[in-house]
Design an enzyme around this catalytic site. Sequence first.
Site, PDB file in Angstrom:
ATOM      1  N   ASP A 196     -47.561 -56.592  14.534  1.00 48.52           N
ATOM      2  CA  ASP A 196     -47.518 -55.967  15.865  1.00 48.52           C
ATOM      3  C   ASP A 196     -48.759 -55.110  16.083  1.00 48.52           C
ATOM      4  O   ASP A 196     -49.332 -55.075  17.177  1.00 48.52           O
ATOM      5  CB  ASP A 196     -46.258 -55.100  16.037  1.00 48.52           C
ATOM      6  CG  ASP A 196     -45.088 -55.890  16.619  1.00 48.52           C
ATOM      7  OD1 ASP A 196     -45.010 -57.101  16.333  1.00 48.52           O
ATOM      8  OD2 ASP A 196     -44.271 -55.293  17.337  1.00 48.52           O
ATOM      9  N   LYS A 213     -47.622 -51.342  -1.640  1.00 50.47           N
ATOM     10  CA  LYS A 213     -47.563 -49.875  -1.756  1.00 50.47           C
ATOM     11  C   LYS A 213     -47.300 -49.616  -3.241  1.00 50.47           C
ATOM     12  O   LYS A 213     -46.296 -49.000  -3.630  1.00 50.47           O
ATOM     13  CB  LYS A 213     -46.439 -49.358  -0.833  1.00 50.47           C
ATOM     14  CG  LYS A 213     -46.312 -47.855  -0.758  1.00 50.47           C
ATOM     15  CD  LYS A 213     -47.420 -47.172   0.023  1.00 50.47           C
ATOM     16  CE  LYS A 213     -47.275 -45.659  -0.079  1.00 50.47           C
ATOM     17  NZ  LYS A 213     -48.454 -44.932   0.452  1.00 50.47           N
ATOM     18  N   ASP A 239     -44.308 -57.490   9.165  1.00 49.23           N
ATOM     19  CA  ASP A 239     -43.742 -57.321  10.504  1.00 49.23           C
ATOM     20  C   ASP A 239     -44.498 -56.218  11.246  1.00 49.23           C
ATOM     21  O   ASP A 239     -44.943 -56.406  12.385  1.00 49.23           O
ATOM     22  CB  ASP A 239     -42.257 -56.952  10.390  1.00 49.23           C
ATOM     23  CG  ASP A 239     -41.628 -56.703  11.743  1.00 49.23           C
ATOM     24  OD1 ASP A 239     -41.841 -57.531  12.657  1.00 49.23           O
ATOM     25  OD2 ASP A 239     -40.941 -55.673  11.902  1.00 49.23           O
ATOM     26  N   TYR A 287     -35.311 -56.983   4.499  1.00 44.63           N
ATOM     27  CA  TYR A 287     -34.498 -57.677   5.498  1.00 44.63           C
ATOM     28  C   TYR A 287     -33.238 -58.291   4.897  1.00 44.63           C
ATOM     29  O   TYR A 287     -32.271 -58.539   5.614  1.00 44.63           O
ATOM     30  CB  TYR A 287     -35.317 -58.777   6.170  1.00 44.63           C
ATOM     31  CG  TYR A 287     -36.225 -58.298   7.270  1.00 44.63           C
ATOM     32  CD1 TYR A 287     -37.270 -57.421   7.012  1.00 44.63           C
ATOM     33  CD2 TYR A 287     -36.036 -58.728   8.587  1.00 44.63           C
ATOM     34  CE1 TYR A 287     -38.113 -56.989   8.020  1.00 44.63           C
ATOM     35  CE2 TYR A 287     -36.873 -58.302   9.605  1.00 44.63           C
ATOM     36  CZ  TYR A 287     -37.906 -57.434   9.317  1.00 44.63           C
ATOM     37  OH  TYR A 287     -38.731 -57.009  10.325  1.00 44.63           O
ATOM     38  N   ASP A 309     -50.723 -48.350   3.865  1.00 44.23           N
ATOM     39  CA  ASP A 309     -51.048 -47.269   4.805  1.00 44.23           C
ATOM     40  C   ASP A 309     -52.542 -47.246   5.142  1.00 44.23           C
ATOM     41  O   ASP A 309     -52.923 -47.185   6.307  1.00 44.23           O
ATOM     42  CB  ASP A 309     -50.552 -45.902   4.302  1.00 44.23           C
ATOM     43  CG  ASP A 309     -50.864 -45.623   2.845  1.00 44.23           C
ATOM     44  OD1 ASP A 309     -51.423 -46.513   2.170  1.00 44.23           O
ATOM     45  OD2 ASP A 309     -50.558 -44.509   2.373  1.00 44.23           O
TER      46      ASP A 309
HETATM   47  C1  IPM Z   1     -40.561 -60.543  14.485  1.00 42.60           C
HETATM   48  C2  IPM Z   1     -39.456 -59.718  15.081  1.00 42.60           C
HETATM   49  C3  IPM Z   1     -38.196 -59.916  14.256  1.00 42.60           C
HETATM   50  C4  IPM Z   1     -38.455 -59.418  12.858  1.00 42.60           C
HETATM   51  C5  IPM Z   1     -36.911 -59.275  14.851  1.00 42.60           C
HETATM   52  C6  IPM Z   1     -36.632 -59.764  16.251  1.00 42.60           C
HETATM   53  C7  IPM Z   1     -35.727 -59.478  13.952  1.00 42.60           C
HETATM   54  O1  IPM Z   1     -39.834 -58.379  15.145  1.00 42.60           O
HETATM   55  O2  IPM Z   1     -40.415 -61.784  14.405  1.00 42.60           O
HETATM   56  O3  IPM Z   1     -41.590 -59.983  14.107  1.00 42.60           O
HETATM   57  O4  IPM Z   1     -38.362 -58.219  12.588  1.00 42.60           O
HETATM   58  O5  IPM Z   1     -38.781 -60.252  12.006  1.00 42.60           O
HETATM   59 MG    MG Z   2     -41.825 -58.014  14.588  1.00 38.66          MG
END
Ligand code: IPM
Ligand code: MG
Length: 376
Positions: A263, A203, A259, A153, A235
């Site tokens: 999700d 990794k 990240d 990032y 992975d």
């Molecule tokens: C999160 C989001 C952010 C990230 C985006 C909105 C920049 O996906 O907080 O997980 O990638 O960190």
């Molecule tokens: Mg995210």
Amino acid sequence: MDAGPGARRGGLVKANIVVLPGDGVGPEVVNAALSVLATVCDADDAQVSIDVRCIGGRAIDEFGMPLPDETLDACKAADAVLLGAVGGPAWDHLRGEHRCEAGLLRLRRELDVFANVRPVKVHPHLTDRTSLRPEVTRGTDLVIVRELTGGAYFGQPRGRTGTGPDEIARDSIVYSAGEIDRVARVAFELAQSRRGQLISIDKANVLITSQLWREVVTALAPEYPDVSLTHELVDSFAMRLVREPATIDVVVAENLFGDILSDEAAVLVGSLGLLPSASLGASDQGLYEPIHGSAPSLAGRGVVNPYGAILSVAMLLRHSLHRDDLAVAIESAVDVCITEDVLTADLGGAASTDAVADAVAREALRHLGARSGAAS
Ligand code: IPM
Ligand code: MG
């Protein structure tokens, strides 16, 4: 002696919270969370001042940049920051530091909140709301600690050079040993306070940063003899996360892996809208946000799930204001409301955002009342 920000003085808490509603559904979930916060604070004579500021697309429209100086200064001076979400189609054409997301990333970096804590707990009442079998998800109670201010990032060099088929785009994954050490310590300490199991994700069979990551985490293990540490490649761990999530306690991962995995973990609980997060640094100050995005298609309709934002307020009360009691009141209230089917459309319910907030506030009050009743 100064008892510090958010400290309890004779039953009082005084704290200054900067609120960044942001874009899309951000303002709606933040309003819902703030109404719950106001209710528990009123019931407890706690004094919390709320300072609303601009970030993301709204800030671009008003100030020409996603993180105006006045927002950043207010956040730096606050005891805690509560954020909704940033981004949306109106600003998707913007590039680089002009993007909404760049404002959020800069805020994380400027506040130096390097450890993003994302708890993932499956509610027994919701095990049939996911695409996974209930016997797989039942009992899941894990936490992902995501490194938040380094890695791909922020790594340099990054950017684009050249044109046509010769054009090159470059991101860099960069980690120092110190950056790995400080986030790993947060994860070890969290594991100590839970079931004592830490999985470090990397990794290391391919990436040099992952090899350093594994070395630094391994070197810390003797300081935490009560934690059992294992290493897993990202992975294969991605598979394990949906295959046997109930066996997982604490996970620590670099920024991009964390990240993606968080999700994925949201699938376990039934909806991205349920999950809160706390971004913490060396001080008590923290940045709190639901992990979902700005969901433009849901915005302005009063139907978005506010549980993730409400639970983020509970984390704020616990970590930045040291009010575990108020955090527990909110978390218990959320548990009850979910059991009673107070659910938004993402979970198959018909409750509005405000109806969820009202139900949680009512239930939290009942919890606090029962607590003071028991104490007297
Ligand atoms: C999160 C989001 C952010 C990230 C985006 C909105 C920049 O996906 O907080 O997980 O990638 O960190
Ligand atoms: Mg995210």
